[in-house]
Scaffold this motif. Structure first.
Motif, PDB file in Angstrom:
ATOM      1  N   ILE A  91      50.838   7.907  46.243  1.00  0.00           N
ATOM      2  CA  ILE A  91      50.074   7.522  47.543  1.00  0.00           C
ATOM      3  C   ILE A  91      50.438   6.330  47.995  1.00  0.00           C
ATOM      4  O   ILE A  91      50.737   6.799  49.622  1.00  0.00           O
ATOM      5  CB  ILE A  91      48.593   8.392  48.148  1.00  0.00           C
ATOM      6  N   ALA A  92      50.308   5.405  47.818  1.00  0.00           N
ATOM      7  CA  ALA A  92      50.214   4.217  48.616  1.00  0.00           C
ATOM      8  C   ALA A  92      50.341   2.973  47.866  1.00  0.00           C
ATOM      9  O   ALA A  92      49.805   3.006  46.790  1.00  0.00           O
ATOM     10  CB  ALA A  92      48.426   3.784  49.659  1.00  0.00           C
ATOM     11  N   THR A  93      50.941   2.147  48.526  1.00  0.00           N
ATOM     12  CA  THR A  93      51.101   0.753  47.928  1.00  0.00           C
ATOM     13  C   THR A  93      49.995  -0.577  48.942  1.00  0.00           C
ATOM     14  O   THR A  93      50.700  -0.857  49.629  1.00  0.00           O
ATOM     15  CB  THR A  93      52.608  -0.042  47.574  1.00  0.00           C
ATOM     16  N   ILE A  94      48.829  -1.348  48.229  1.00  0.00           N
ATOM     17  CA  ILE A  94      47.977  -1.576  48.888  1.00  0.00           C
ATOM     18  C   ILE A  94      49.106  -3.309  49.442  1.00  0.00           C
ATOM     19  O   ILE A  94      48.692  -3.959  47.478  1.00  0.00           O
ATOM     20  CB  ILE A  94      46.707  -2.100  49.429  1.00  0.00           C
ATOM     21  N   SER A  95      50.028  -3.653  49.560  1.00  0.00           N
ATOM     22  CA  SER A  95      50.663  -5.196  49.381  1.00  0.00           C
ATOM     23  C   SER A  95      49.476  -6.748  49.606  1.00  0.00           C
ATOM     24  O   SER A  95      50.351  -7.438  49.894  1.00  0.00           O
ATOM     25  CB  SER A  95      51.810  -4.903  50.065  1.00  0.00           C
ATOM     26  N   THR A  96      48.489  -6.155  49.382  1.00  0.00           N
ATOM     27  CA  THR A  96      47.123  -8.024  48.683  1.00  0.00           C
ATOM     28  C   THR A  96      46.536  -7.582  48.020  1.00  0.00           C
ATOM     29  O   THR A  96      46.664  -6.029  48.166  1.00  0.00           O
ATOM     30  CB  THR A  96      47.589  -8.260  50.417  1.00  0.00           C
ATOM     31  N   ARG A  97      46.033  -8.531  47.175  1.00  0.00           N
ATOM     32  CA  ARG A  97      44.829  -7.856  46.588  1.00  0.00           C
ATOM     33  C   ARG A  97      43.881  -8.212  47.133  1.00  0.00           C
ATOM     34  O   ARG A  97      42.797  -7.887  47.178  1.00  0.00           O
ATOM     35  CB  ARG A  97      44.989  -9.217  45.820  1.00  0.00           C
ATOM     36  N   TYR A  98      44.265  -8.996  48.362  1.00  0.00           N
ATOM     37  CA  TYR A  98      42.376  -9.268  49.260  1.00  0.00           C
ATOM     38  C   TYR A  98      41.992  -7.996  50.280  1.00  0.00           C
ATOM     39  O   TYR A  98      40.670  -8.154  50.687  1.00  0.00           O
ATOM     40  CB  TYR A  98      43.032 -10.162  50.326  1.00  0.00           C
ATOM     41  N   ALA A  99      42.672  -7.106  50.058  1.00  0.00           N
ATOM     42  CA  ALA A  99      42.110  -5.723  51.058  1.00  0.00           C
ATOM     43  C   ALA A  99      41.338  -5.381  49.562  1.00  0.00           C
ATOM     44  O   ALA A  99      40.984  -5.550  48.681  1.00  0.00           O
ATOM     45  CB  ALA A  99      42.928  -4.618  50.163  1.00  0.00           C
TER      46      ALA A  99
END
Length: 232
Positions: A91-99
């Motif tokens: 359902i989603a890709t969060i394109s940073t490890r800092y989130a």
């Protein structure tokens, strides 16, 4: 969202399901099973996941990811069916490890969901973390007993029974003329408020009214029954 999340979390493993997922190739909306393809066991999983749940959204918070190999996080969701191998949708890709937060705003009231997260790097992704099961609260029920009548020329009074759910903060009153489109008429503040007076009906016309309960978070109940008055 802040770190004061209520830790309403059930970290569950699905019976008989191997917790591995295919690399980084899944597209948003793709349905997949938890199958071992192109995973790197040394890639980190999310830790310390906490949740906040309401009728129309589920919020997540987790500890920061410090592994520099991680470029982002994929979010997967399933509706449990009781089978041995549930089908998950990305359902989603969060394109940073800092989130450290994610909110799913596509859930329905009174529904159980399973979530899992996996980190990904340039070539490989981690095995998914533990499965998190949540259930969204039931939606508000419609307002009960609505009555409309004409106490004096040019005035329509609408009465209803105050909603019993303490989540309700106000009521939206809508009106339509001669079976036309519904239009917003007023907001009545306070769960215990039982009436609204319409000062602007036109003589000789029929008006329909309905009342919609609304919670403090903006969630709305289904509309009440429709009541009608022909203005004398």
């Amino acid at each position: 969202m802040k770190s004061v999340y209520r830790a309403s979390i059930l970290a569950l493993s699905l019976l008989g399901v191997s917790l591995f997922l295919s690399g980084c190739a899944d597209a948003i909306g793709e349905v997949t099973s938890l199958t071992a393809v192109k995973t790197d066991p040394s890639m980190p999983s999310l830790k310390g996941i906490k949740t906040v749940v309401d009728k129309t959204s589920v919020g997540f918070e987790w500890q920061p990811v410090t592994d520099k190999r991680v470029e982002g996080i994929d979010v997967y969701r399933a509706i449990p069916t009781g089978g041995r191998e549930e089908k998950y949708t990305k359902i989603a890709t969060i394109s940073t490890r800092y989130a450290t937060h994610y909110v799913d705003t596509t859930v329905r009231p009174n529904t159980t969901y399973d979530y899992t997260f996996k980190t990904y790097g340039v070539l490989f992704g981690s095995a998914p973390g533990k499965v998190i099961r949540v259930k969204t609260p039931a939606a508000l029920t419609p307002v009960n007993f609505v009555k409309a009548y004409q106490p004096a020329p040019g005035v329509i009074k609408i009465l209803w029974t105050p909603h019993q759910d303490p989540r309700v903060s106000d009521y939206i009153v809508e009106r339509r003329l001669e079976g036309g489109q519904w239009k917003y008429l007023a907001t009545v503040k306070g769960r215990l408020s039982p009436e609204y007076i319409d000062p602007s009906p036109a003589k000789g016309h029929r008006y329909d009214y309905r009342v919609i309960a609304r919670a403090a978070d903006g969630a709305r109940a289904l509309p009440s029954q429709v009541v009608s008055v022909t203005v004398q």
